[in-house]
Design a protein around this motif. Structure first.
Motif, PDB file in Angstrom:
ATOM      1  N   THR A   1      -1.223   6.442  10.109  1.00  0.00           N
ATOM      2  CA  THR A   1      -2.562   6.901   9.715  1.00  0.00           C
ATOM      3  C   THR A   1      -3.662   5.922  10.111  1.00  0.00           C
ATOM      4  O   THR A   1      -4.842   6.261  10.062  1.00  0.00           O
ATOM      5  CB  THR A   1      -2.627   7.106   8.191  1.00  0.00           C
TER       6      THR A   1
ATOM      7  N   SER B   1       2.917   8.023   4.867  1.00  0.00           N
ATOM      8  CA  SER B   1       1.887   7.539   5.786  1.00  0.00           C
ATOM      9  C   SER B   1       2.089   6.038   5.894  1.00  0.00           C
ATOM     10  O   SER B   1       2.556   5.394   4.950  1.00  0.00           O
ATOM     11  CB  SER B   1       0.502   7.899   5.279  1.00  0.00           C
ATOM     12  N   ALA B   2       1.774   5.500   7.053  1.00  0.00           N
ATOM     13  CA  ALA B   2       2.039   4.077   7.285  1.00  0.00           C
ATOM     14  C   ALA B   2       1.004   3.508   8.245  1.00  0.00           C
ATOM     15  O   ALA B   2       0.395   4.236   9.033  1.00  0.00           O
ATOM     16  CB  ALA B   2       3.441   3.909   7.868  1.00  0.00           C
TER      17      ALA B   2
HETATM   18  N1  HPA Z   1      -0.392  -0.459   4.832  1.00  0.00           N
HETATM   19  C1  HPA Z   1       0.379  -0.047   3.790  1.00  0.00           C
HETATM   20  N2  HPA Z   1       0.526   1.211   3.454  1.00  0.00           N
HETATM   21  C2  HPA Z   1      -0.116   2.139   4.197  1.00  0.00           C
HETATM   22  C3  HPA Z   1      -0.933   1.780   5.285  1.00  0.00           C
HETATM   23  C4  HPA Z   1      -1.077   0.408   5.618  1.00  0.00           C
HETATM   24  O1  HPA Z   1      -1.794   0.018   6.570  1.00  0.00           O
HETATM   25  N3  HPA Z   1      -1.427   2.950   5.801  1.00  0.00           N
HETATM   26  C5  HPA Z   1      -0.909   3.955   5.056  1.00  0.00           C
HETATM   27  N4  HPA Z   1      -0.119   3.464   4.081  1.00  0.00           N
END
Ligand code: HPA
Length: 274
Positions: free
Chosen positions: A235, A114-115
């Motif tokens: 996410t 997820s990022a």
């Molecule tokens: N930053 C870092 N890691 C993450 C994020 C984020 O906004 N969302 C999900 N993992």
């Protein structure tokens, strides 16, 4: 214990449970574990904590089970949950599971995470095909004496994310009726989320999304000669880009919302990657 001997120990433990020879390894990130459940139903599940030297994740949403079985009739090994650098593991521990899965026979690694979305073109709930990464974790998992049994001292990273697998992922998305956008994933050490200033910096450095995982595993996989496909679930909008505050709850809620699409995308890639 030397890494090579430790990997051999984990391998012989796993082999006592199953004779399955996986071709594809999958690492499932936060909240993305559902895919493993249907494989586990007809396959073999081994808790990380029972495998000698295997690191055990401490984070909610990471269940810590290694699943071996069949997905789309292909032999696979799935990590349902992963460990992160911010949990305090050494770089060697973080990449140990990748080396075990490579030793089991997997020549391909599909890694998910997820990022937070940085680029304007990404919306919460989008899936992002990782085209390249920025290693901003301040470490490299291959630091120290080279484990020559796994790979060479200076592995090339100029094509870390396999072009053929990326084309398959795009095709899989098209068949499901959506267009998969690509982007650069920046890995930060965490565990605090980034500040808005850090997100502005990452955007200027060329990052489209930011997270706290994946890069160590990809480096180890490339070291071991595996082909790599990476997919991020966007996410949330990264810090400072939305009015809401960042929370792990939001991350898990978004991954749950897109889990079905995500699973279908990965299943398509597995089915077509012959
Ligand atoms: N930053 C870092 N890691 C993450 C994020 C984020 O906004 N969302 C999900 N993992």
């Amino acid at each position: 214990m030397r890494t090579v001997a430790a990997v051999a120990g984990a391998l012989s433990y796993i082999r006592k449970h199953t004779r399955e020879k996986p071709q594809i390894a999958l690492i499932l990130g936060s909240g993305l574990g559902a895919l493993a459940e249907r494989v586990a139903a007809a396959g073999c599940s081994i808790p990380y904590k029972s495998i000698p030297r295997f690191p055990v994740s401490t984070i909610p949403g990471h269940s810590g089970v290694l699943v071996l079985g069949r997905l789309e009739d292909r032999p696979v090994v799935i990590m349902q949950g992963r460990c992160h650098y911010y949990e305090g593991y050494g770089p060697g521990d973080l990449v140990f599971p990748v080396r075990v899965m490579s030793a089991l026979g997997a020549g391909t690694l599909i890694v998910t995470n997820s990022a937070g979305g940085i680029a304007d073109r990404f919306r919460t709930g989008d899936l992002m095909l990782i085209s390249d990464h920025l290693n901003l974790m301040g470490m490299n998992p291959l630091r120290g004496p080279n484990a020559a049994d796994f790979g060479e001292r200076f592995p090339d990273m100029s094509a870390a994310y396999d072009a053929g697998l990326r084309a398959l992922a795009k095709r899989s998305a098209r068949l499901l009726g959506f267009r998969l956008k690509s982007g650069v994933y920046a890995a930060m050490p965490g565990p605090s989320y980034e500040t808005p200033a850090e997100i502005r910096m990452l955007g200027r450095l060329g990052a489209d999304a930011v997270g706290m995982s994946t890069v160590p595993e990809v480096i180890a996989a490339r070291h071991a000669g595996m082909r790599v496909l990476g997919i991020s679930c966007i996410t949330n909008r990264a810090a400072g880009l939305a009015k809401t505050v960042l929370s792990h709850t939001e991350v898990l809620e978004t991954t749950r919302r897109v889990a079905a699409r995500f699973s279908a995308l990965v299943r398509g890639v597995v089915r077509m990657s012959r």
